[in-house]
Design a protein around this motif. Sequence first.
Motif, mmCIF file in Angstrom:
data_model
loop_
_atom_site.group_PDB
_atom_site.id
_atom_site.type_symbol
_atom_site.label_atom_id
_atom_site.label_comp_id
_atom_site.label_asym_id
_atom_site.label_seq_id
_atom_site.Cartn_x
_atom_site.Cartn_y
_atom_site.Cartn_z
ATOM 1 N N GLY A 388 30.537 38.687 32.963
ATOM 2 C CA GLY A 388 29.883 37.964 34.041
ATOM 3 C C GLY A 388 30.695 37.963 35.325
ATOM 4 N N ILE A 389 32.014 37.798 35.198
ATOM 5 C CA ILE A 389 32.875 37.783 36.384
ATOM 6 C C ILE A 389 32.977 39.179 36.987
ATOM 7 C CG2 ILE A 389 35.262 37.445 37.138
ATOM 8 C CD1 ILE A 389 35.453 35.143 35.161
ATOM 9 N N ALA A 390 33.053 40.215 36.128
ATOM 10 C CA ALA A 390 33.175 41.586 36.632
ATOM 11 C C ALA A 390 31.892 42.065 37.300
ATOM 12 C CB ALA A 390 33.539 42.536 35.485
ATOM 13 N N ARG A 391 30.785 41.370 37.069
ATOM 14 C CA ARG A 391 29.516 41.755 37.682
ATOM 15 C C ARG A 391 29.424 41.285 39.135
ATOM 16 N NH1 ARG A 391 26.195 38.803 34.966
ATOM 17 N NH2 ARG A 391 26.426 39.965 33.042
ATOM 18 N N TYR A 416 35.510 57.171 50.039
ATOM 19 C CA TYR A 416 36.430 56.067 49.722
ATOM 20 C C TYR A 416 35.666 54.890 49.124
ATOM 21 C CZ TYR A 416 39.267 51.899 50.644
ATOM 22 O OH TYR A 416 39.925 50.706 50.528
ATOM 23 N N PHE A 417 34.528 54.544 49.725
ATOM 24 C CA PHE A 417 33.755 53.410 49.209
ATOM 25 C C PHE A 417 33.049 53.773 47.910
ATOM 26 C CE2 PHE A 417 34.604 51.586 53.270
ATOM 27 C CZ PHE A 417 34.486 50.217 53.078
ATOM 28 N N ASP A 423 35.255 52.197 40.697
ATOM 29 C CA ASP A 423 36.300 51.404 40.041
ATOM 30 C C ASP A 423 35.765 50.036 39.626
ATOM 31 O OD1 ASP A 423 38.052 53.479 40.452
ATOM 32 O OD2 ASP A 423 38.930 52.634 42.282
ATOM 33 N N ILE A 424 34.980 49.404 40.506
ATOM 34 C CA ILE A 424 34.399 48.102 40.173
ATOM 35 C C ILE A 424 33.405 48.237 39.022
ATOM 36 C CG2 ILE A 424 32.930 46.253 41.059
ATOM 37 C CD1 ILE A 424 34.170 46.736 43.802
#
Length: 588
Positions: A388-391, A416-417, A423-424
């Motif tokens: 949930g936090i990683a979302r 870059y983005f 990564d996210i």
Amino acid sequence: QDSWIMNATVRENIIMGSDFDQTWYDEVLESCGLTDDFCHGDSQILGDRGVQCSGGQRARIGLARALYCDSDVLLLDECLSAVDSKVARTLFYSAIQKLATKRGRCVVLATHQLQFCDEADCCIFIDKGRVVGMGSYSECVSLSDGKLLHTTQAGAIRSSSYKPDDNADREISALPSKPIADKAEAKTVTSEGENAQREKRTTGVIKMKTWIAYMNAVGVKTAFVMLTLFAVTQALQLLVIVIVGNWSGASADKQPSYINTVLWLTSGVVFLSITRAYSAFYSLIKASKQLHNVMLSSVLSAKIEFFDTNPVGRILNRFSADVGICDETLPLTIYDFSVGLFVVVGSIVTAVISLPFSLIALFPLMIYFIKLRRTFVKTTRELKRIDGIARSPIFAMMGESLKGVRTIRCNGKVDYFSKRFEDIQTAHTKAAFAFMLCSRWFAFNLDIISFVFTSVACFSAVLFHDKGWFDIQPSVLGLALTLLIQISTTNFPWIVRQSAEVTNQMVSVERLHEFHNLPAEAPFELDHDKEIDRDWPSSPSILVKDLTVRYRASLPVCLDGLSFAVGAGERLGVVGRTGSGKSSMIQA
């Protein structure tokens, strides 16, 4: 005109994925007057939409980003409008001219600060969307029908004492040389403020207050009626199975008498099953709606501090993913678990009564199962919280990137983005795959438990029946073994996984409940508002006395002892340097 700021550090906003050159970076930072603005230096997190910065700081960070790229062509749209005249001169001569034009870069500056136009090689005078003149500044003045004359003289007076070659560094030092304690120019962030930017993660078991909140949303009476329906439906279903078993073993002359009984009981099971499903889903979806409405009301009335410390993606995550789980997944999981629980309990009770010797294997397997489930729930519960936090960063970066898509493209930072987003997304996917692996591991162990229990029951039943140690009817033995095989192959592993899923999905209820009691602003209507005359104000005026303001408890005071009065019909002009607290006064 409005600089785009990422929810990252000062350095990351300026570099934005470019190769880091310490010498060039320090020169850009000093020329833009950013060396002393932040108490944590360039490692300070600026917050969502640059909430930790003033308008002047955002403009200077945007200018520093453009200068650091060291492009051949530099397009600047009103980059000096957010700062006062003294800082504007510093930026123009020490940053734009020194680091761009004098280094052979082409600079196109759109500005209304005409005192700098005389420094340009070519000026374009635009009036009401039409190009009036092009050439030197003197030629544009002559073509403006006197519109630029007064501005030229005023600009000459203001700039007469400024010599860029000799006093550029002196002008930079005229900026505050230490972190100032107001929001407008340097909203300093303490360590507590940085921690406030991070999403808090609850650890340990789901708190009892979360279960109580969900039970209150469902309704205690409603929950009792639902449990009664589940119990009665399962009991009636087992009764139908027993009667059908007796019907199969009855004599030919007695078999017709069972038809009406079986039909009526079957109709009752169908009716109760439909009623059970409708009432369960209606109540659980209504509970989700109640949780959403309470959270929405709490967020809408929350203090500005809440929105300063919580990125938009974090709030959207609660209203989208977590509410979606409460709407779609949790009701189905609770219903499947409730149905399967009564099926498993009824089957085990029937099997134990019919085959009491199966208890030999039941107790040790139950001990192993309890330890296994405890380990699984503890692990997957934390993985769900991490998921949930990683979302939240995914939602935050999506919105952030859409707002700054022009800046990203013109700076050539699409790759870059894209890498940042990957990564996210990878961090979120790791938690999701870890949860799936834990579920597979748990299911494998449940299959082993079911296989051992069914094998012991089947072999012992045949052995006891052949040896004559236990007298049991073949129809009852077949029913018991059928139920055991059914729950061991499908019902038991499924229901245990669903019980764990209920606990894991209650994390979403926990996350919604965290937003239920946010510190709120004052009510929209107060009791003494009713005492005010309907014709008020007849002669409106404003009186402010000893006003002290801070944006958060962890931030220093930005307005200290401010007092002023505005009479009826008066116009008030607020004048001050960058960082003097103009915006803070208006917001207060």
